[in-house]
Design an enzyme around this catalytic site. Structure first.
Site, mmCIF file in Angstrom:
data_model
loop_
_atom_site.group_PDB
_atom_site.id
_atom_site.type_symbol
_atom_site.label_atom_id
_atom_site.label_comp_id
_atom_site.label_asym_id
_atom_site.label_seq_id
_atom_site.Cartn_x
_atom_site.Cartn_y
_atom_site.Cartn_z
ATOM 1 N N CYS A 179 6.797 -19.063 8.495
ATOM 2 C CA CYS A 179 7.151 -19.890 7.338
ATOM 3 C C CYS A 179 7.685 -21.241 7.804
ATOM 4 O O CYS A 179 8.532 -21.274 8.698
ATOM 5 C CB CYS A 179 8.194 -19.154 6.503
ATOM 6 S SG CYS A 179 8.657 -20.017 4.992
ATOM 7 N N PRO A 180 7.167 -22.320 7.250
ATOM 8 C CA PRO A 180 6.262 -22.466 6.114
ATOM 9 C C PRO A 180 4.792 -22.676 6.507
ATOM 10 O O PRO A 180 3.969 -23.009 5.665
ATOM 11 C CB PRO A 180 6.796 -23.721 5.429
ATOM 12 C CG PRO A 180 7.199 -24.590 6.580
ATOM 13 C CD PRO A 180 7.766 -23.610 7.607
#
Length: 88
Positions: free
Chosen positions: A27-28
């Site tokens: 993430c991201p």
């Protein structure tokens, strides 16, 4: 796995137009990769994404919800998460 999956389609009944391997990304990055690929797709195209980051179970459905795309199917096997999406 998630209540955001639409319809009765499965990985076996829908063939993806594009495949994206986000394995090893965190993430991201997986959602950023999705966003970049969706930009180049046509309405109705389908995309299969494979990922290893568990946060994608939260992020991918939200990506679809916020941007109006369809999450056709999702599953997890052996630490690999698969998502089948359609661009709307």
């Amino acid at each position: 796995m998630n209540g955001n999956v639409t319809g009765n389609a499965t990985f076996d009944t829908v063939t993806a137009d594009i495949e994206v391997d986000a394995s090893g990304l965190f993430c991201p990055e997986p959602v950023m990769l999705l966003h970049n690929r969706f930009r180049d797709m046509s309405t109705g195209d389908t995309l299969l994404m494979m990922a290893t980051d568990p946060s994608t179970t939260r992020d991918v459905p939200k990506f679809c919800l916020f941007l109006g795309h369809e999450l056709i199917a999702q599953d997890e096997q052996g630490g690999t998460y698969r998502y089948l999406l359609r661009k709307n």
